[in-house]
Scaffold this active site. Structure first.
Site, PDB file in Angstrom:
ATOM      1  CE1 TYR A 180      43.490  45.779 -59.738  1.00  0.00           C
ATOM      2  CE2 TYR A 180      41.214  46.524 -59.724  1.00  0.00           C
ATOM      3  CZ  TYR A 180      42.149  45.541 -59.456  1.00  0.00           C
ATOM      4  OH  TYR A 180      41.750  44.343 -58.917  1.00  0.00           O
ATOM      5  CB  THR A 192      24.719  55.678 -49.256  1.00  0.00           C
ATOM      6  OG1 THR A 192      25.332  56.718 -50.017  1.00  0.00           O
ATOM      7  CG2 THR A 192      24.008  56.265 -48.050  1.00  0.00           C
ATOM      8  N   PRO A 224      30.054  58.857 -49.251  1.00  0.00           N
ATOM      9  CG  PRO A 224      28.105  58.580 -50.504  1.00  0.00           C
ATOM     10  CD  PRO A 224      29.596  58.531 -50.614  1.00  0.00           C
ATOM     11  CE  LYS A 235      43.273  43.014 -62.423  1.00  0.00           C
ATOM     12  NZ  LYS A 235      43.871  41.684 -62.267  1.00  0.00           N
ATOM     13  CG  ASN A 265      34.607  44.760 -53.169  1.00  0.00           C
ATOM     14  OD1 ASN A 265      34.033  44.886 -54.246  1.00  0.00           O
ATOM     15  ND2 ASN A 265      35.262  45.739 -52.607  1.00  0.00           N
TER      16      ASN A 265
HETATM   17  N1  LIG Z   1      40.641  40.635 -53.552  1.00  0.00           N
HETATM   18  C1  LIG Z   1      39.677  41.163 -54.275  1.00  0.00           C
HETATM   19  O1  LIG Z   1      38.633  41.586 -53.748  1.00  0.00           O
HETATM   20  C2  LIG Z   1      39.793  41.225 -55.764  1.00  0.00           C
HETATM   21  C3  LIG Z   1      38.726  41.756 -56.488  1.00  0.00           C
HETATM   22  C4  LIG Z   1      38.823  41.819 -57.873  1.00  0.00           C
HETATM   23  C5  LIG Z   1      39.934  41.326 -58.519  1.00  0.00           C
HETATM   24  N2  LIG Z   1      40.942  40.803 -57.801  1.00  0.00           N
HETATM   25  C6  LIG Z   1      42.110  40.327 -58.536  1.00  0.00           C
HETATM   26  O2  LIG Z   1      42.587  39.101 -57.983  1.00  0.00           O
HETATM   27  C7  LIG Z   1      44.010  39.061 -58.031  1.00  0.00           C
HETATM   28  C8  LIG Z   1      44.582  38.791 -56.651  1.00  0.00           C
HETATM   29  O3  LIG Z   1      44.124  39.768 -55.749  1.00  0.00           O
HETATM   30  P1  LIG Z   1      44.518  39.736 -54.194  1.00  0.00           P
HETATM   31  O4  LIG Z   1      43.397  40.335 -53.449  1.00  0.00           O
HETATM   32  O5  LIG Z   1      45.016  38.392 -53.836  1.00  0.00           O
HETATM   33  O6  LIG Z   1      45.708  40.788 -54.191  1.00  0.00           O
HETATM   34  P2  LIG Z   1      47.154  40.749 -53.544  1.00  0.00           P
HETATM   35  O7  LIG Z   1      47.703  42.125 -53.680  1.00  0.00           O
HETATM   36  O8  LIG Z   1      47.112  40.128 -52.182  1.00  0.00           O
HETATM   37  O9  LIG Z   1      47.925  39.744 -54.498  1.00  0.00           O
HETATM   38  C9  LIG Z   1      48.531  40.113 -55.696  1.00  0.00           C
HETATM   39  C10 LIG Z   1      49.843  39.366 -55.822  1.00  0.00           C
HETATM   40  O10 LIG Z   1      50.459  39.716 -57.057  1.00  0.00           O
HETATM   41  C11 LIG Z   1      51.837  39.997 -56.821  1.00  0.00           C
HETATM   42  N3  LIG Z   1      52.295  40.918 -57.867  1.00  0.00           N
HETATM   43  C12 LIG Z   1      51.901  42.203 -58.073  1.00  0.00           C
HETATM   44  N4  LIG Z   1      52.540  42.707 -59.143  1.00  0.00           N
HETATM   45  C13 LIG Z   1      53.350  41.720 -59.621  1.00  0.00           C
HETATM   46  C14 LIG Z   1      54.272  41.634 -60.699  1.00  0.00           C
HETATM   47  N5  LIG Z   1      54.510  42.678 -61.509  1.00  0.00           N
HETATM   48  N6  LIG Z   1      54.934  40.465 -60.884  1.00  0.00           N
HETATM   49  C15 LIG Z   1      54.723  39.399 -60.064  1.00  0.00           C
HETATM   50  N7  LIG Z   1      53.872  39.436 -59.022  1.00  0.00           N
HETATM   51  C16 LIG Z   1      53.193  40.580 -58.808  1.00  0.00           C
HETATM   52  C17 LIG Z   1      51.866  40.594 -55.427  1.00  0.00           C
HETATM   53  O11 LIG Z   1      53.128  40.563 -54.813  1.00  0.00           O
HETATM   54  C18 LIG Z   1      50.834  39.721 -54.710  1.00  0.00           C
HETATM   55  O12 LIG Z   1      51.421  38.564 -54.186  1.00  0.00           O
HETATM   56  C19 LIG Z   1      44.448  40.387 -58.647  1.00  0.00           C
HETATM   57  O13 LIG Z   1      44.640  40.186 -60.031  1.00  0.00           O
HETATM   58  C20 LIG Z   1      43.271  41.297 -58.433  1.00  0.00           C
HETATM   59  O14 LIG Z   1      43.189  42.302 -59.412  1.00  0.00           O
HETATM   60  C21 LIG Z   1      40.916  40.754 -56.436  1.00  0.00           C
HETATM   61  O1  LIG Z   2      38.545  52.445 -44.518  1.00  0.00           O
HETATM   62  C1  LIG Z   2      37.788  52.394 -45.507  1.00  0.00           C
HETATM   63  C2  LIG Z   2      38.178  51.836 -46.762  1.00  0.00           C
HETATM   64  C3  LIG Z   2      37.267  51.837 -47.802  1.00  0.00           C
HETATM   65  N1  LIG Z   2      36.003  52.351 -47.619  1.00  0.00           N
HETATM   66  C4  LIG Z   2      35.003  52.320 -48.718  1.00  0.00           C
HETATM   67  O2  LIG Z   2      34.712  50.959 -48.931  1.00  0.00           O
HETATM   68  C5  LIG Z   2      34.413  50.739 -50.302  1.00  0.00           C
HETATM   69  C6  LIG Z   2      35.275  49.584 -50.814  1.00  0.00           C
HETATM   70  O3  LIG Z   2      36.619  50.017 -50.910  1.00  0.00           O
HETATM   71  P1  LIG Z   2      37.843  49.004 -51.090  1.00  0.00           P
HETATM   72  O4  LIG Z   2      39.089  49.825 -51.039  1.00  0.00           O
HETATM   73  O5  LIG Z   2      37.730  47.871 -50.141  1.00  0.00           O
HETATM   74  O6  LIG Z   2      37.647  48.362 -52.542  1.00  0.00           O
HETATM   75  P2  LIG Z   2      36.926  48.857 -53.880  1.00  0.00           P
HETATM   76  O7  LIG Z   2      35.594  48.204 -53.925  1.00  0.00           O
HETATM   77  O8  LIG Z   2      36.956  50.324 -54.017  1.00  0.00           O
HETATM   78  O9  LIG Z   2      37.868  48.244 -54.962  1.00  0.00           O
HETATM   79  C7  LIG Z   2      38.150  46.846 -54.920  1.00  0.00           C
HETATM   80  O10 LIG Z   2      37.233  46.256 -55.753  1.00  0.00           O
HETATM   81  C8  LIG Z   2      37.536  45.307 -56.701  1.00  0.00           C
HETATM   82  C9  LIG Z   2      38.915  44.766 -56.707  1.00  0.00           C
HETATM   83  O11 LIG Z   2      39.406  44.655 -58.000  1.00  0.00           O
HETATM   84  C10 LIG Z   2      39.925  45.429 -55.883  1.00  0.00           C
HETATM   85  O12 LIG Z   2      40.376  44.513 -54.928  1.00  0.00           O
HETATM   86  C11 LIG Z   2      39.597  46.676 -55.216  1.00  0.00           C
HETATM   87  O13 LIG Z   2      40.018  47.640 -56.087  1.00  0.00           O
HETATM   88  C12 LIG Z   2      34.660  52.077 -51.022  1.00  0.00           C
HETATM   89  O14 LIG Z   2      33.448  52.703 -51.227  1.00  0.00           O
HETATM   90  C13 LIG Z   2      35.497  52.872 -50.040  1.00  0.00           C
HETATM   91  O15 LIG Z   2      35.240  54.265 -50.155  1.00  0.00           O
HETATM   92  C14 LIG Z   2      35.618  52.865 -46.392  1.00  0.00           C
HETATM   93  O16 LIG Z   2      34.484  53.323 -46.209  1.00  0.00           O
HETATM   94  N2  LIG Z   2      36.525  52.895 -45.382  1.00  0.00           N
END
Ligand SMILES: NC(=O)c1ccc[n+]([C@@H]2O[C@H](COP(=O)([O-])OP(=O)(O)OC[C@H]3O[C@@H](n4cnc5c(N)ncnc54)[C@H](O)[C@@H]3O)[C@@H](O)[C@H]2O)c1
Ligand SMILES: O=c1ccn([C@@H]2O[C@H](COP(=O)(O)OP(=O)(O)O[C@H]3OC[C@@H](O)[C@H](O)[C@H]3O)[C@@H](O)[C@H]2O)c(=O)[nH]1
Length: 364
Positions: free
Chosen positions: A203, A266, A264, A207, A232
């Site tokens: 990932y 934190t 942890p 990216k 997030n």
């Molecule tokens: N939600 C967050 O906190 C967060 C943080 C950082 C970056 N992003 C980025 O924002 C975008 C959307 O995130 P989200 O939280 O809505 O995730 P999500 O998983 O809900 O949405 C991703 C969508 O992409 C589709 N998809 C995945 N692979 C595909 C492929 N090969 N072809 C066509 N469709 C495909 C999935 O079916 C889904 O509908 C992503 O690019 C993610 O990396 C999200």
């Molecule tokens: O049940 C849980 C799940 C997660 N966590 C912690 O919560 C923090 C956040 O974890 P998440 O899985 O929600 O997401 P992360 O911040 O690790 O990554 C996210 O950040 C940026 C985006 O690109 C992605 O949507 C996602 O990868 C981590 O430190 C994880 O260890 C918990 O303490 N308990």
């Protein structure tokens, strides 16, 4: 034609120091033509000659890849509010769902295509919001090779499309490009601290390559690009068993289960409500609150707001989990006029309502 170009890349997130502290801030970096080192000397490709015709009048055609997902479907809702927009969604439904778009199915300005972006897509559009990619760590690690293909081949395909039709393209990148950051808070200039061979690399590095491709297509072919490094984001429509921390804690609190704080506890994140995120993405595409919580604090907030009776337990974490994360959003504020407005305390009840409806457990 003007050689003036804009490159804008931004972090968007909500920054909240403590549950009481109001937060805000949005950041982005803009580099303008001529002096800017990343600026292409090439003009962008021409759109269809038809669109230049004297009496031609048409809607803005917008492609949203990943539009059936969490952020994508909220973005589609917002774009559809504008009657000048025609929205096409391409999604393979890996982590997204048609349910998220059900309200638009019969709408004349909406089209939904089941499509995997690792294969080329031929459509005629003016703008591309490129979101397709699984975002939750458990989903992006599930098939790591596919995640890389989606980020690399998928982004190449979308850039190829942008080049052919002369569309502007926005990539949703991530705070994960900083890996486990050594600089805090993170500004766009920071190059990151990423493990290239770890379990999150599919990932993170995927990216990073996607960002590189965006800039190379800009430099080499003059494509108009936008990159948002999203932190997030949370809100209604997240998959209930998505695995991300806010959805996990909410679902656990509603189901009377212990909140699983990974060790942890934190480590910090900055949370952005999805409506603020969508607003920021549209501003970024169209334009020439954040706070930092430890996971223990987040668990305590969810417990207090949703279910004071539940327990908070500490569980094992996964490798390479970043220890602290908070964006510096000064530039997004200055250049886009964007800042998050919805505080975590206001966003959680909105998400709780949606989760309770879907899980089928009403508030006691
Ligand atoms: N939600 C967050 O906190 C967060 C943080 C950082 C970056 N992003 C980025 O924002 C975008 C959307 O995130 P989200 O939280 O809505 O995730 P999500 O998983 O809900 O949405 C991703 C969508 O992409 C589709 N998809 C995945 N692979 C595909 C492929 N090969 N072809 C066509 N469709 C495909 C999935 O079916 C889904 O509908 C992503 O690019 C993610 O990396 C999200
Ligand atoms: O049940 C849980 C799940 C997660 N966590 C912690 O919560 C923090 C956040 O974890 P998440 O899985 O929600 O997401 P992360 O911040 O690790 O990554 C996210 O950040 C940026 C985006 O690109 C992605 O949507 C996602 O990868 C981590 O430190 C994880 O260890 C918990 O303490 N308990």
């Amino acid at each position: 034609m003007s050689l003036r170009r804009f490159l804008i890349y931004t972090y968007i997130y909500i920054d909240i120091k403590s549950p009481e502290t109001e937060v805000e801030i949005a950041e982005m970096a803009t580099e303008e033509s001529n002096g800017g080192k990343n600026i292409s000397s090439k003009p962008p490709p021409e759109p269809s000659p038809l669109r230049r015709a004297k009496f031609f009048k048409a809607n803005m055609r917008i492609l949203v890849t990943g539009g059936a997902g969490f952020i994508g479907s909220h973005l589609v809702d917002k774009l559809m509010e504008n009657e000048e927009n025609m929205v096409i969604v391409a999604d393979n439904y890996f982590t997204g769902s048609k349910d998220n778009l059900r309200q638009w199915f019969d709408h004349p300005r909406f089209e939904l295509i089941r499509h995997d972006i690792t294969k080329p897509l031929l459509v005629e559009v003016d703008k591309i919001y490129h979101l397709a990619c699984p975002a939750s760590p458990i989903f992006y690690k599930y098939n790591a090779v596919k995640t890389i293909k989606t980020n690399v081949i998928g982004t190449l395909n979308m850039l190829g499309l942008a080049k052919r039709v002369g569309a502007r393209i926005l990539l949703t990148s991530t705070s994960e490009v900083y890996g486990d950051p050594l600089v805090h808070p993170q500004t766009e200039d920071y190059w990151g601290n990423v493990n290239p061979i770890g379990v999150r690399s599919c990932y993170d590095e995927g990216k990073r390559v996607a960002e590189t491709l965006m800039f190379d297509y800009h430099r080499q072919h003059g494509i108009e690009i936008r990159i948002a490094r999203i932190f997030n984001t949370y809100g209604p429509r997240m998959n209930i068993d998505d695995g991300r921390v806010v959805s996990n804690f909410l679902a656990q609190a509603i189901r009377d289960e212990p909140l699983t704080v990974q060790l942890p506890g934190t480590q910090t994140r900055s949370f952005c409500y999805v409506a603020d995120m969508v607003d920021g993405l549209i501003r970024l595409m169209e334009g020439d609150n954040t706070g930092e919580f430890t996971m223990l604090e987040l668990a305590e907030t969810v417990k207090e707001m949703i279910n004071p009776a539940i327990e908070i337990i500490k569980v094992e974490n996964t490798p390479d989990d970043p220890r602290q994360r908070k964006p510096d959003i000064t530039k997004a504020k200055e250049l886009l006029g964007w800042e998050p407005r919805i505080k975590l305390h206001d966003g959680i009840p909105l998400m709780e309502e949606d989760f309770r409806k879907r899980i089928g457990i009403l508030r006691k």
